[in-house]
Design an enzyme around this catalytic site. Structure first.
Site, mmCIF file in Angstrom:
data_model
loop_
_atom_site.group_PDB
_atom_site.id
_atom_site.type_symbol
_atom_site.label_atom_id
_atom_site.label_comp_id
_atom_site.label_asym_id
_atom_site.label_seq_id
_atom_site.Cartn_x
_atom_site.Cartn_y
_atom_site.Cartn_z
ATOM 1 N N GLU A 1 86.208 35.679 68.105
ATOM 2 C CA GLU A 1 85.654 34.905 69.002
ATOM 3 C C GLU A 1 86.796 33.940 70.007
ATOM 4 O O GLU A 1 87.703 33.196 69.397
ATOM 5 C CB GLU A 1 84.957 33.838 68.981
ATOM 6 C CG GLU A 1 83.705 34.992 68.769
ATOM 7 C CD GLU A 1 82.920 33.908 68.454
ATOM 8 O OE1 GLU A 1 82.689 32.731 68.629
ATOM 9 O OE2 GLU A 1 81.273 33.637 68.042
ATOM 10 N N GLU B 1 79.684 33.124 61.562
ATOM 11 C CA GLU B 1 80.496 32.070 61.062
ATOM 12 C C GLU B 1 79.907 30.809 59.419
ATOM 13 O O GLU B 1 79.784 30.184 59.691
ATOM 14 C CB GLU B 1 80.401 30.672 61.964
ATOM 15 C CG GLU B 1 81.029 31.455 63.017
ATOM 16 C CD GLU B 1 80.761 30.838 64.919
ATOM 17 O OE1 GLU B 1 81.961 30.662 65.183
ATOM 18 O OE2 GLU B 1 79.546 30.276 65.007
#
Length: 623
Positions: A261, A187
């Site tokens: 995710e 991320e």
């Protein structure tokens, strides 16, 4: 209600499992908009499970449940701050035996997407980065700052020789393993402080022998900032916003789409609700993602537990520390039991795969061992002279810069700062306390200082008295732009009547196994009186006649502290909730006597309850 989808093709991967493909050469590849595994079309049906959050004895059980649900791939993070707790000392043994975990995945027919960081987020202290990095006052985490990259290089030099032989693609010197993809950082698009950093991490992997498909992972807003050439971009979300996968297509054309995710639930903070996510909404979104031709990874399939002091924290508008449980309202519970999400997903995947899945393993029964009397105690003040040698310093020193652990500082737990004052007056922290401080004059409790309470009135008294600040590190922030500011303890001066306090005795209370062992044998334990307030250690015994089973400890009547069972740190409890029980795995118990030690900061009960059902708090649906 589960929506039924018709899928134009079935996916039978019964031959595409690790043990049957030893000797392969191609691994996972991309061709136009699909994945190929050994040249055959492949879809990733993945689930996240972290070896460091699950007792090693239960790894295989959770993997078998993955297979029974219909998954073909396991994803796991690798926590740098556990594998290198002290600079230059590496641990890949026992519950941190990554090689054993990955080999077990292969044995059970699961491919692996490895997410080695170095930053992992994951509601884990400092996002998995070792706290000793913060000894450098100029440290710039997650950048090409020399002090950071040198530490990452040293870590990867130890980690990658474990990982490289377990990659799927073969070479002349190995037979292959389950790893089909490796994630570059994590991320980074939401951080994006250094445009050179992602290329550095990518090359750090490639230069050490990583040959599998590289991936990045970002939420929608971070996608374009987290890209690195040569890695497949993937996206993270919970709600399927219109156009999010088309946006992924725009970012990188003619590539397979993957949700790295898909959030099956959510995590909890102390003082908040227990978040849950509707099972039907979850499985319908999974079905929709698959219908659109994408691959998916369920984060989390099995959350497990933030044992010890390892839970992280949020800092958006205010600091909020994460609870000990990482149940996450995931597909399996914290203790590995099935939920309705499991059976709904199993039904969906059976429909897609078009063949019978393995039978789900039997659930291990849980035990209710009843009331456990904590019959002995020793005040913290009586422990200090014999078990903890103070560090003397004119100025306050933050936790990470204490000269301890071969100069790696203190990472977790508590620090007691002690100085001498004359008289009372106005105590002001100037917001230099991280994260909570109990304030005492001699042994008398005066109050607390934290992010919201910055000042206290100290009562007047005759002569010189000891002022004591017992400061707790409640967990370092693991996400966002404040990672460089996560030093704990006293991070600056505290003032009494506008004069900075000086000449400290500083006691490190990390509560490591060696300390707990010494505590067991120290003199001074006595019978608990009718009423006592902490800080103090309390102990009792749990007697088990038969084979130990999982149980949950309920601490009604206790205020805030930590529980140790047979030397294992189960984690923090706090009466503000939402979590009211701590998970105690059966493998950590033994037949006969089991020692329970509780460090209680303030108000102690006399008993704790061993129950067979967890209570994680008042539920609130995720918006």
């Amino acid at each position: 209600m589960l929506i039924h989808f018709s899928f134009s093709s079935r996916f039978n991967w019964s031959e595409l499992i690790p043990p049957q493909l030893w000797g392969r050469t191609l691994g996972l590849q991309t061709e136009n908009s699909q994945f190929l595994l050994e040249g055959m079309p492949f879809r990733i049906f993945g689930g996240s499970m972290h070896y460091f959050r699950v007792p090693r004895e239960y790894w295989e059980d959770r993997m078998l449940k993955m297979k029974a649900c219909g998954l073909n791939t396991l994803t796991t993070y690798v926590p740098w701050n556990l594998h290198e707790q002290e600079r230059g000392k590496f641990d890949f043994t026992r519950n941190l035996n990554l090689e054993a975990f990955l080999s077990l995945a292969a044995k059970n027919g699961l491919w692996v997407i490895l997410r080695p960081g170095p930053y992992i987020c994951s509601e884990w202290d400092l996002g998995g980065l070792p706290s000793w990095l913060l000894q450098d006052p100029e440290m710039q985490l997650r950048t090409t700052y020399k002090g950071f990259t040198e530490a990452v290089d040293a870590y990867f030099d130890h980690l990658m020789p474990i990982v490289v032989p377990l990659q799927a693609s073969t070479s002349p010197y190995k037979k292959g393993g389950p790893i089909i993809a490796v994630q570059v950082e994590n991320e980074y698009g939401s951080y994006a402080k250094d445009p050179k950093y992602m290329t550095y991490v990518k090359m750090a992997l490639l230069n050490r022998g990583i040959v599998e498909l590289l991936m990045t992972s970002d939420n929608k807003n971070g996608l374009t900032f987290g890209l690195v050439e040569g890695a497949l971009a993937t996206v993270n979300f919970q709600k399927l916003e219109p156009g999010i996968l088309k946006y992924l297509d725009m970012v990188q054309r003619d590539q397979p789409k993957m949700v790295m995710e898909y959030w099956t639930g959510w995590f909890d903070n102390w003082g908040g609700p227990h978040y849950v996510f509707d099972a039907d909404e979850m499985v319908n979104t999974v079905a929709s993602v698959l219908k659109m031709g994408a691959s998916i990874n369920l984060y989390m399939f099995h959350g497990g537990t933030n044992f010890g002091f390892m839970s992280g924290a949020l800092e958006a508008n205010e600091y909020k520390s994460d609870v000990t449980s990482y149940d996450y309202d995931a597909v399996l519970t914290e203790a590995g039991d099935y939920t309705s999400k499991f059976f709904k997903l199993r039904q969906l995947f059976t429909q897609i795969i078009g063949e019978h899945l393995p039978l789900p393993p039997m659930i291990e029964s849980k035990a209710s061992y009843g009331a456990i009397l904590l019959h002995q105690y020793i005040p913290l003040w009586d422990v200090l002279p014999s078990l903890v040698q103070p560090i003397k310093s004119e100025l306050p020193i933050n936790m990470e810069n204490l000269h301890l652990n071969d100069s790696s500082g203190q990472s977790y737990g508590y620090v007691l700062y002690e100085t001498v004052i004359f008289g009372g007056g106005h105590l002001h922290s100037r917001d230099h306390i991280r994260d909570r401080a109990q304030v005492f004059i001699n042994t008398m409790y005066v109050g607390e200082l934290d992010y919201n309470t910055l000042e206290l009135s100290l009562p007047e008294g005759q002569g010189f008295r000891q002022l004591r600040l017992l400061v707790e590190n409640c967990g370092r922030v693991n996400y966002g732009l404040a990672l460089n500011d996560q030093r704990k303890g006293l991070i600056g001066d505290v003032f009494l009547n506008k004069t900075p306090l000086r000449n400290f005795k500083i006691y490190s209370l990390e509560m490591k196994p060696g300390f707990m062992k010494s505590l067991r044998h120290t003199a001074g334990w006595s019978t608990v009186p009718d009423y006592f307030v902490g800080p103090a250690f309390f102990r009792g015994r749990l007697w088990i006649q038969h084979q130990p089973q999982d149980t949950f400890l309920k601490l009604q009547g206790w205020e805030k502290g930590v529980v140790f069972v047979n030397g294992q740190n189960l984690g923090r409890y706090w009466k503000i909730g939402p979590q009211e029980t701590l998970y105690l795995p059966g493998p950590w118990l033994r037949k006969g006597g089991n020692e329970i030690v509780i460090f209680e900061e303030r108000t102690a009960g006399r008993i704790i309850q061993s129950v067979d059902i967890p209570y994680l708090g008042r539920a609130q649906y995720v918006d």
